[in-house]
Scaffold this active site. Structure first.
Site, PDB file in Angstrom:
ATOM      1  N   TYR A 178       0.968  -1.231  -0.010  1.00 55.62           N
ATOM      2  CA  TYR A 178       0.036   0.060  -0.066  1.00 55.62           C
ATOM      3  C   TYR A 178       0.809   1.080  -0.023  1.00 55.62           C
ATOM      4  O   TYR A 178       1.694   1.141   0.741  1.00 55.62           O
ATOM      5  CB  TYR A 178      -0.895  -0.018   1.221  1.00 55.62           C
TER       6      TYR A 178
ATOM      7  N   GLU B 136      -0.428   5.014  -0.553  1.00 52.29           N
ATOM      8  CA  GLU B 136      -1.004   5.976  -0.982  1.00 52.29           C
ATOM      9  C   GLU B 136      -0.278   7.428  -0.558  1.00 52.29           C
ATOM     10  O   GLU B 136       0.570   7.171   0.166  1.00 52.29           O
ATOM     11  CB  GLU B 136      -2.391   6.195  -0.129  1.00 52.29           C
TER      12      GLU B 136
ATOM     13  N   ASP C 168      -5.142  13.600 -25.652  1.00 52.98           N
ATOM     14  CA  ASP C 168      -5.045  12.237 -25.120  1.00 52.98           C
ATOM     15  C   ASP C 168      -4.355  11.297 -26.246  1.00 52.98           C
ATOM     16  O   ASP C 168      -4.843  10.976 -27.267  1.00 52.98           O
ATOM     17  CB  ASP C 168      -6.494  11.799 -25.025  1.00 52.98           C
TER      18      ASP C 168
ATOM     19  N   THR D  52      -2.601   6.148 -22.292  1.00 51.33           N
ATOM     20  CA  THR D  52      -2.421   4.582 -21.757  1.00 51.33           C
ATOM     21  C   THR D  52      -1.000   4.205 -21.892  1.00 51.33           C
ATOM     22  O   THR D  52      -0.193   4.830 -22.837  1.00 51.33           O
ATOM     23  CB  THR D  52      -3.390   3.562 -22.414  1.00 51.33           C
TER      24      THR D  52
ATOM     25  N   LYS E  61      -0.899   0.433 -25.166  1.00 51.26           N
ATOM     26  CA  LYS E  61      -1.036   0.653 -26.756  1.00 51.26           C
ATOM     27  C   LYS E  61       0.154   0.392 -27.530  1.00 51.26           C
ATOM     28  O   LYS E  61       0.930  -0.328 -27.381  1.00 51.26           O
ATOM     29  CB  LYS E  61      -2.195   1.684 -27.029  1.00 51.26           C
TER      30      LYS E  61
ATOM     31  N   ARG F  17      -0.930  -2.516 -18.791  1.00 49.90           N
ATOM     32  CA  ARG F  17      -2.273  -2.047 -18.889  1.00 49.90           C
ATOM     33  C   ARG F  17      -2.221  -0.817 -17.936  1.00 49.90           C
ATOM     34  O   ARG F  17      -2.132  -1.225 -16.686  1.00 49.90           O
ATOM     35  CB  ARG F  17      -3.279  -2.723 -18.760  1.00 49.90           C
TER      36      ARG F  17
HETATM   37  C1  LIG Z   1      -7.708   3.409 -24.989  1.00 51.30           C
HETATM   38  C2  LIG Z   1      -8.160   4.905 -24.924  1.00 51.30           C
HETATM   39  C3  LIG Z   1      -8.219   5.634 -23.471  1.00 51.30           C
HETATM   40  C4  LIG Z   1      -8.160   4.792 -22.403  1.00 51.30           C
HETATM   41  O1  LIG Z   1      -8.355   3.260 -22.238  1.00 51.30           O
HETATM   42  P1  LIG Z   1      -8.672   2.377 -20.836  1.00 51.30           P
HETATM   43  O2  LIG Z   1      -9.370   1.469 -21.348  1.00 51.30           O
HETATM   44  O3  LIG Z   1      -9.554   3.334 -19.865  1.00 51.30           O
HETATM   45  O4  LIG Z   1      -7.332   2.450 -20.256  1.00 51.30           O
HETATM   46  C5  LIG Z   1      -8.636   6.829 -23.466  1.00 51.30           C
HETATM   47  N1  LIG Z   1      -8.558   7.477 -24.666  1.00 51.30           N
HETATM   48  C6  LIG Z   1      -8.433   7.090 -25.815  1.00 51.30           C
HETATM   49  C7  LIG Z   1      -8.094   7.938 -27.046  1.00 51.30           C
HETATM   50  C8  LIG Z   1      -8.141   5.727 -26.006  1.00 51.30           C
HETATM   51  O5  LIG Z   1      -8.164   5.116 -27.335  1.00 51.30           O
END
Ligand SMILES: *Cc1c(COP(=O)(O)O)cnc(C)c1O
Length: 561
Positions: free
Chosen positions: A201, A203, A347, A373, A376, A382
């Protein structure tokens, strides 16, 4: 040559004798891992110490002596990258070097004299592994059995979960994964993600935790934060968000108030759930105004976006997408944000690996916040990540904790640290470049076969095929037919789609995972041909069977890590 040497009480004298003969071994340097006398001791202690040296690469080879050599070899072979062999004559020593690239020699003191042991060690140290194709292939197989042995414990403890994990291993090994949001993480990343750091833990943040005993996780999190900043040239990083959606939530909480306006790409045109879908927290808490791509070009028209931004005056102008095959113009987006007074948030979940590898322009110099993320194209565990300008650092950190999360997943954070380090290596640049080259190559084949590609092509790791216009089938049926042929894609809406989101007019195809496996343009063109063969006649089971066999054969030629 650096040799880690160890023995129990039964092998102690042999160890001392071999150390003393270092000069007859071409000046090998011995690292003595014990035991240091003839008093009774446990063989595993020295074996573990020697195995750690060899497994980590801190020693070139290891030698272990007990009365039979058996317990020693069993212990050492539990370690990754250790190949320990019990050998009692020089010919076998040379053979196991040549064929198996054995790196730990185990000797039974009851079987042979000290002088014989020295002859065996000389043969062992003096033989190089064969580079014959068959031996290289067999050694690769031996090392890869870790894909199963890593979790083999579960076979007895929980056979049902074991079966599920094993099915995923087999699926990864034998199918062609073209899901644009997926990848194949490295063994190092997976090891950290499954490690004991999950027990802690923590935090708070490194140096300011609410729990004792946080020194080990502080070290891991500090590495992740520093490396994230270095990799992306960011002023501040928060590595704690559990996923990409949580990273986005953290920025909204840090920067705006419920009810404020966010201008974001429409979900059915490539935006993400967390960019304002009415079923998502983002759509419930904030006033979301969607922007759309141009109907003709199917690309973002920055003049149209600017006009909309000036009209709406959003608190945040959010760019980034889950299904947009074109490059973003971040400089232009910054100018628009400055004109309408919006916070610039990008994002980059899908393209983070391309950004890290220099295959897409980085939003970091322009944006106030960049979220992503890590799993990807970036190819880590993840999870989520937020980068921001120093001025936002405090607000962001308190938005993540205590604002929205409790204890961070330090095991995953350690995996992120490893992923960022991997992304700083020169090979990663090549990987990022190859993803795009592979994507263009696969896309071109489908185009040549008459398939309409959304926006006419791709600049990144994914493209969208309009199967409805081309063949009169839905994305759902296309994806199902491909799945039956061992090619995994997902159905996807296309801009101004007239089908429901459950059926869709398109499929989304991505090349990150196949690129990680080592596939190049040639293989991607072949896969493109198979996709067209299947989609030309989605009900043809013969074609599906033929492609499935060929896809499996190809997949097995490009083993996943
Ligand atoms: C995949 C994705 C996310 C977030 O994915 P999680 O499944 O929550 O990890 C956020 N924004 C975009 C543009 C994505 O393609």
């Amino acid at each position: 040559m650096k040799i880690a040497i160890g023995a129990d009480h039964g092998g102690f004298e042999y160890k001392e004798f071999l150390k003393g003969a270092a000069c007859s071994l071409g000046g090998a340097e011995f690292v003595d891992c014990g035991t240091y006398g003839t008093e009774s001791c446990d063989y595993a202690d020295a074996a573990v110490a020697v195995a750690e040296f060899v497994s980590s690469g801190a020693a070139d080879a290891g030698v272990l002596v007990c009365r039979s050599g058996i317990g020693m070899s069993m212990t050492a072979n539990r370690f990754q990258r250790v190949r320990a062999a019990i050998v009692h004559d020089a010919a076998a020593a040379a053979l196991t070097r040549e064929h198996n690239d054995a790196n730990v020699l185990c000797i039974g003191a009851d079987k042979i004299t000290k002088e014989q042991a020295l002859e065996i060690l000389k043969a062992f140290a003096g033989t190089a592994p064969s580079q014959d194709e068959r031996h290289v292939r067999r050694r690769a197989k031996l090392e890869r059995c870790g894909r199963l042995s890593d979790f083999s414990l579960l076979a007895q403890e929980d056979p049902e979960v074991y079966a599920a994990i094993k099915a995923q291993v087999v699926q990864e090994d034998t199918e062609i994964n073209l899901i644009a949001s997926e990848n194949t993480s490295s063994r190092a990343v997976r090891t950290a993600a499954g490690s004991v750091l999950m027990n802690k833990y923590a935090e708070g943040y490194p140096g300011k935790r609410w729990y004792s005993g946080c020194l080990p996780v502080d070290a891991a999190e500090e590495l992740a934060r520093k490396r994230a900043c270095e990799l992306f040239g960011a002023e501040h990083a928060n590595v704690q968000p559990h996923c990409g959606s949580a990273a986005n939530m953290a920025v909204y909480l840090a920067a705006i108030k419920p009810g404020d306006t966010i201008l974001a790409l429409s979900l059915d045109q490539g935006g993400h759930l967390s960019h304002g879908s009415p079923v998502n927290f983002s759509g419930k808490l904030y006033n979301i105004v969607p922007y759309t791509v141009n109907r003709e070009t199917e690309r973002i028209d920055y003049d149209e976006l600017e006009a909309k931004a000036l009209e709406v005056k959003p608190a945040i102008l959010l760019s980034g997408a889950s299904a947009y095959p074109r490059a973003f113009d971040f400089k232009r987006i910054r100018e628009i944000c400055d004109k309408c007074g919006a916070i610039m948030m990008v994002d980059m979940a899908h393209i983070a690996g391309l950004v890290a590898g220099g295959a897409h322009e980085s939003p970091v110099p322009y944006a106030d916040f960049v979220t992503t993320t890590t799993h990807k194209t970036l190819r880590g565990p993840r999870g989520g990540l937020v980068l921001c300008k120093e001025a936002w650092a405090k607000k962001l950190d308190s938005a993540v904790f205590p604002g929205m999360q409790g204890g961070p997943l330090e095991n995953i954070i350690a995996g992120k640290a490893i992923c960022f380090k991997e992304a700083m290596q020169p090979e990663f640049k090549e990987y990022a470049r190859q993803i795009v080259a592979n994507c263009k190559a696969m896309c071109a084949v489908l185009q040549k076969r008459g398939y309409r590609i959304v926006s006419g092509g791709t600049d990144n790791h994914l493209f969208l095929v309009d199967v409805k216009t081309t063949k009169g089938i839905t994305g759902k049926d296309a994806a199902a037919a491909l799945d039956a042929a061992g090619i995994v894609v997902n159905k996807n809406t296309i801009p101004y789609d007239e089908e429901s989101p459950f059926r869709t007019s398109g499929i989304r195809v991505g090349t990150a995972s196949v690129t990680t496996r080592g596939m190049k343009e040639k293989e991607c063109e072949l896969i493109g041909t198979w996709i067209a063969d299947i989609l030309d006649d989605v009900t043809n089971l013969e074609t599906q069977a033929r492609v499935k066999a060929a896809a499996k054969e190809l997949a097995l030629l490009f083993p996943v890590p």
